[in-house]
Design an enzyme around this catalytic site. Structure first.
Site, PDB file in Angstrom:
ATOM      1  N   GLU A 294       2.831  14.754 -39.339  1.00  0.00           N
ATOM      2  CA  GLU A 294       2.750  15.929 -40.172  1.00  0.00           C
ATOM      3  C   GLU A 294       1.976  15.561 -41.147  1.00  0.00           C
ATOM      4  O   GLU A 294       1.061  16.576 -41.762  1.00  0.00           O
ATOM      5  CB  GLU A 294       4.337  16.354 -40.821  1.00  0.00           C
ATOM      6  CG  GLU A 294       5.339  16.771 -39.713  1.00  0.00           C
ATOM      7  CD  GLU A 294       4.916  17.736 -39.012  1.00  0.00           C
ATOM      8  OE1 GLU A 294       4.256  18.655 -39.362  1.00  0.00           O
ATOM      9  OE2 GLU A 294       5.160  17.676 -37.811  1.00  0.00           O
ATOM     10  N   ASP A 376      -1.654  13.180 -34.185  1.00  0.00           N
ATOM     11  CA  ASP A 376      -1.001  11.934 -33.322  1.00  0.00           C
ATOM     12  C   ASP A 376      -1.859  10.919 -33.666  1.00  0.00           C
ATOM     13  O   ASP A 376      -1.324   9.788 -33.846  1.00  0.00           O
ATOM     14  CB  ASP A 376      -1.085  12.481 -31.798  1.00  0.00           C
ATOM     15  CG  ASP A 376       0.154  13.195 -31.519  1.00  0.00           C
ATOM     16  OD1 ASP A 376       1.013  13.351 -32.208  1.00  0.00           O
ATOM     17  OD2 ASP A 376       0.255  13.636 -30.422  1.00  0.00           O
TER      18      ASP A 376
HETATM   19 ZN   LIG Z   1       1.908  18.955 -35.078  1.00  0.00          ZN
END
Ligand SMILES: [Zn+2]
Length: 433
Positions: A294, A376
């Site tokens: 996030e 990621d």
């Molecule tokens: Zn995401």
């Protein structure tokens, strides 16, 4: 309103009506066919892989979970196809068969042609038009989700949510509509530019207010309590350049066992919210990975980038609306009286725009998936290893019974996030030096 009668040359109404109806029907059928075709492709792909866990996925998911995910996917697919057909039928009834002009005329006649009355007409018509979708929402929550053990909502909570949503929609939508209609009276030529700017400001304000004022109307948000988990997450936030006072936990379990985490707002007003269901399901190390993902969205500037693109898209939309609102064929084509003027064009446009923007979905999703890869990668680098992100994603997919074998065309068109297989592959790829 006198202005709306200005600038409308005489048109051959019958001819215009046939032409517009034909174009509308073709666009509606094209969208419907594409949706059903993609759903069908996806369904057959899932069925073809339903027998056993495919080779590449054996390490990621166990047999019973896989089987259950297949069943859930197929059930959602059937439901979705029926709903798509139902919605297209209503769309044709509203615009093709002319139910909407009947409804609009009746409501507008009752509420009057003043600015307040016009805005009220739009709200009332919108409300009536949302009714046919309600049984489907109900069925989705209390049958489909229930059947797979996801539903935690109650009929009472569901109805309360709907009423709250309605009150909120009116409280925010009505003044905004009044403002837009006022712009039209004030600046008949450039009103759409003002309306666009007003909507943009509204969106920015909502991004700040939503997590503070609106979300708490539906959910309880509590700061993550003091303790080991909080200390670890705050340390991670500090280290990755995301200064924050608090990480919030939302009682998502009130309605569903689906789990998630999200990032919202910008600048000083940014927020990270974790679902309580997520905290139950994951280890502290996995939660670190989710938080880092996030934060990755924040550090890579995804929110401002999305804002700029959506602002440009809506500018194009408003420009189009500004032009259409002055075209008599646009009204005549859908059997609307030109005297109903701009509010009617606004309503018509909000309905038919989806027939065109549908085809832009893959572009938006492609872009969104790139952001997911970036977030990621950020998480992997922040944690110095890929394993926690990988296991966190596997758990997310397992607990939410995600489809692990979507048809590539289906996921290309509809998926805002890459599939588990794709994300794992990217996470495991060698880190750039
Ligand atoms: Zn995401």
């Amino acid at each position: 309103m006198s202005f709306s009668l200005w600038g409308y040359p005489m048109v051959n109404t019958a001819m215009t009506w046939t032409t517009v109806l034909t174009i509308f029907t073709v666009l509606l059928l094209a969208k419907l066919a594409a949706e059903l075709w993609l759903d069908g492709l996806n369904r057959r792909n899932v069925q073809a892989n339903a027998g056993a866990v495919p080779e590449g996925l054996r390490e990621m998911v166990d047999e019973p979970t896989y089987k259950k995910a297949v069943e859930y996917t197929l059930a959602k697919n059937s439901f979705g196809q029926a709903e798509t057909l139902y919605e297209a039928t209503w769309m044709f009834a509203w615009l093709g068969l002319g139910l909407l002009p009947l409804l609009y005329g009746a409501v507008a006649g009752g509420l009057g042609g003043s600015l307040w009355g016009q805005a009220a007409t739009l709200c009332a018509v919108g409300l009536v038009m949302s009714v046919p979708g309600l049984p489907w929402e109900w069925w989705g929550q209390f049958r489909l989700e229930e059947q797979f053990g996801f539903n935690r909502s109650t009929p009472k909570l569901w109805v309360t949510d709907k009423l709250k949503g309605l009150a909120l929609g009116l409280a925010l939508g009505y003044p905004l509509l009044c403002l837009i209609l006022w712009f039209f009276q004030w600046q008949p030529r450039w009103w759409w530019l003002w309306a666009w700017a007003a909507l943009l400001v509204f969106q920015l304000v909502m991004m700040v207010l939503a997590p503070r004022v609106i979300l708490p109307l539906f959910n309880k948000l509590t700061p993550l309590p003091e303790g080991d988990l909080r200390a670890r997450l705050m340390e991670l936030a500090q280290r990755t350049g995301f200064k924050c006072e608090t990480i919030e936990v939302m009682d998502g379990s009130k309605r569903s066992t689906h789990s998630n985490a999200f990032f919202t707002g910008f600048g000083r007003f940014r927020r990270i919210v974790l679902f309580d269901t997520l905290i139950e399901q994951m280890t502290p190390r996995e939660l670190e990975a989710v938080l880092a993902h996030e934060i990755g969205h924040y550090r890579c500037g995804h929110v401002p980038k999305m804002l700029v693109v959506s602002a440009l898209m809506s500018l194009a939309g408003f420009g189009m609306l500004g032009w259409l609102a002055g075209q008599s064929w646009f009204y005549a084509g859908f059997r609307f009286a030109p005297a109903w003027g701009m509010p009617a064009a606004l309503l018509l446009f909000s309905m038919v725009a989806g027939l065109a923007t549908f085809w832009l979905q893959p572009l938006g999703n492609y872009w969104s998936r790139r952001h997911e890869y970036e977030a990621d990668a950020f998480a992997r680098n922040a944690l110095g290893e890929f394993a926690p992100m990988v296991t966190a994603l596997r758990k997310l997919h397992e607990k939410n019974l995600s489809n692990l074998t979507p048809h590539p065309l289906f996921s290309f068109f509809h998926y805002s996030h890459p599939t588990l297989l794709e994300r794992e592959a990217a996470l495991r790829a060698p880190m750039p030096a």
